[in-house]
Write a protein that holds these residues in place. Structure first.
Motif, PDB file in Angstrom:
ATOM      1  N   THR A   1       0.859  -1.185   0.000  1.00 56.18           N
ATOM      2  CA  THR A   1       0.000   0.000   0.000  1.00 56.18           C
ATOM      3  C   THR A   1       0.893   1.233   0.000  1.00 56.18           C
ATOM      4  OG1 THR A   1      -0.096   0.029   2.413  1.00 56.18           O
ATOM      5  CG2 THR A   1      -1.869  -1.135   1.269  1.00 56.18           C
TER       6      THR A   1
ATOM      7  N   SER B   1       4.527   0.603   1.610  1.00 57.11           N
ATOM      8  CA  SER B   1       4.530  -0.229   2.813  1.00 57.11           C
ATOM      9  C   SER B   1       4.097  -1.641   2.464  1.00 57.11           C
ATOM     10  CB  SER B   1       3.566   0.328   3.854  1.00 57.11           C
ATOM     11  OG  SER B   1       3.931   1.633   4.207  1.00 57.11           O
TER      12      SER B   1
ATOM     13  N   LEU C   1       2.243  -4.817   2.891  1.00 59.71           N
ATOM     14  CA  LEU C   1       0.990  -5.190   3.533  1.00 59.71           C
ATOM     15  C   LEU C   1       1.003  -6.673   3.892  1.00 59.71           C
ATOM     16  CD1 LEU C   1      -1.863  -4.115   4.240  1.00 59.71           C
ATOM     17  CD2 LEU C   1      -2.571  -4.804   1.955  1.00 59.71           C
ATOM     18  N   LYS C   2       1.511  -7.493   2.968  1.00 63.22           N
ATOM     19  CA  LYS C   2       1.511  -8.939   3.187  1.00 63.22           C
ATOM     20  C   LYS C   2       2.487  -9.593   2.226  1.00 63.22           C
ATOM     21  CE  LYS C   2      -1.689 -12.813   3.492  1.00 63.22           C
ATOM     22  NZ  LYS C   2      -3.094 -13.207   3.393  1.00 63.22           N
TER      23      LYS C   2
ATOM     24  N   MET D   1      -4.193  -1.148  -4.169  1.00 65.14           N
ATOM     25  CA  MET D   1      -2.925  -1.713  -3.705  1.00 65.14           C
ATOM     26  C   MET D   1      -2.086  -2.094  -4.912  1.00 65.14           C
ATOM     27  SD  MET D   1      -3.866  -5.585  -2.433  1.00 65.14           S
ATOM     28  CE  MET D   1      -5.278  -5.171  -1.451  1.00 65.14           C
TER      29      MET D   1
END
Length: 181
Positions: free
Chosen positions: A51, A64, A66-67, A90
């Motif tokens: 993101t 950043s 996120l996963k 995203m």
């Protein structure tokens, strides 16, 4: 006098270009960069989700993580599609292995700019996609998608071009990968 005026004009243009490029630049933290390198070089992850967040007091945005999902045979395309939330933009970086008819392995790294219809930050994500591609070196193809069902056909088309293979060969590689995941 004329040469000095021209030099000043050139300096002003350079400053203007520098400012406009800063506005569209993406700051990537070390963890995100390391995860991307592990995905690209070691095929350690099947996909990463990122993101953007505006940096306070600056005209830049921060990427950043996120996963991150480890590369496992059990990680399917359907599981990835479920990560694409309908109201949140995203970036997804997806990697997969494909085999050609002559058993040659190829790895493709795809940047997916996920901008679902009606999401608030659509313009932010579309604007910064090019900067992200410049910062994360090694992305083979990138696509933009608003609907989950449009992602796979867009990837198929982009990979066909990137592979510089005839349409049928690239599609058969992608279909073989889909069957294996």
């Amino acid at each position: 006098l004329k040469a000095t005026r021209t030099q000043n004009q050139i300096q002003k243009k350079k400053q203007k270009v520098r400012r406009s490029s800063d506005m569209s630049s993406v700051v990537v933290d070390e963890d995100s960069r390391n995860k991307f390198n592990e995905l690209k070089l070691a095929q350690a992850y099947r996909y990463l989700l990122f993101t953007l967040a505006p940096l306070p007091q600056q005209e830049q945005v921060s990427l950043s993580l996120l996963k991150s999902v480890e590369a496992a045979a059990s990680t399917s395309w359907k599981a990835f599609e479920q990560e694409l939330v309908e109201d949140q933009c995203m970036y997804a970086i997806f990697t997969f292995e494909a085999k050609s008819e002559d058993e040659e392995k190829k790895y493709f790294t795809v940047l997916i700019v996920w901008v679902p219809e009606g999401a608030n930050d659509e313009l932010l994500y579309v604007t910064h996609a090019g900067s992200l591609r410049e910062v994360l070196v090694g992305i083979d193809v990138d696509i933009q998608a608003k609907e989950a069902r449009a992602v796979l056909p867009s990837i198929r088309k982009a990979i066909t071009v990137a592979a510089a293979d005839p349409q049928e060969k690239a599609e058969s590689m992608l279909l073989a990968w889909m069957k294996s995941s």
